[in-house]
Write an enzyme that holds these catalytic residues in place. Structure first.
Site, short mmCIF file in Angstrom:
data_model
loop_
_atom_site.label_atom_id
_atom_site.label_comp_id
_atom_site.label_asym_id
_atom_site.label_seq_id
_atom_site.Cartn_x
_atom_site.Cartn_y
_atom_site.Cartn_z
N LYS A 14 15.19 39.65 -0.09
CA LYS A 14 13.90 40.30 0.08
C LYS A 14 12.84 39.71 -0.86
O LYS A 14 13.17 38.94 -1.77
CB LYS A 14 14.08 41.80 -0.16
N PHE A 62 10.57 57.16 4.11
CA PHE A 62 10.58 55.86 3.41
C PHE A 62 10.23 54.68 4.32
O PHE A 62 10.19 53.54 3.87
CB PHE A 62 11.93 55.61 2.73
N ARG A 107 22.98 44.07 -6.26
CA ARG A 107 21.99 45.11 -6.55
C ARG A 107 22.21 45.71 -7.93
O ARG A 107 21.25 46.09 -8.61
CB ARG A 107 22.03 46.19 -5.48
N HIS A 123 19.19 42.60 1.83
CA HIS A 123 19.62 43.37 2.99
C HIS A 123 20.88 42.70 3.52
O HIS A 123 20.97 41.47 3.56
CB HIS A 123 18.56 43.37 4.10
#
Length: 174
Positions: A14, A62, A107, A123
């Protein structure tokens, strides 16, 4: 890719991974794990593509922040292939919310939880159906490549019979 254990999955590095200079480090993790990159490109995801990708989240609170986040800067999209690639990549990525992600996961190591914003750097498709749909959103068939990696030799040496071994060697003969 006849082996049912061999899967393809979509990964998006991302915008936060790109602007923070984490692309090489993250890509390296997948290669070190033995996954084969069969397609990769840098793109600036526009709103239309983002809305298609995240269609299942439309109407959720969101959704708009997610669309803003993924369209903020370029992303790297790639397809990796390997044994159980979907679950392997999901495990490597870690929990969606960086504060819940295990240290050592992508992450857990690189994601940021800043107030009500989550920057989780990656992702990863969550199922074979999602992987197929998402790969088709970002890649044309001619943008995905078949080639041999050194690790292919290892998998081929574990064939159950001489015939199976010889039949699987076409990749290594090219």
């Amino acid at each position: 890719m006849a082996d049912k254990q061999i899967e393809r999955t979509l990964i998006i590095l991302k915008p936060d991974a790109v602007v923070r200079g984490l692309m090489g480090e993250i890509i390296s993790r997948f290669e070190k794990r033995g996954l084969k990159i069969v397609g990769m490109k840098m793109i600036w995801i526009d709103r239309k593509l983002a809305e298609k990708h995240y269609a299942e989240h439309k109407g959720k609170p969101f959704f708009e922040p997610l669309i803003d986040y993924i369209t903020k800067a370029p992303s790297v999209v790639m397809v990796v292939e390997g044994r159980y690639a979907i679950s392997v990549v999901r495990k490597m990525a870690g929990a969606t919310d960086p504060k819940d992600a295990e240290p050592g996961s992508i992450r857990g190591d690189y994601g940021l939880d800043v107030g009500d914003a989550i920057y989780n750097v990656i992702h990863a498709s969550d199922s074979p159906e999602s992987a197929e749909r998402e790969i088709n959103l970002y890649f044309k068939p001619e943008e995905l490549f078949e080639y041999c990696k050194a690790a292919d030799w290892f998998y081929h040496t574990h064939a159950r019979s001489k015939k199976e071994y010889l039949d699987s060697m076409d990749c290594l003969e090219r």
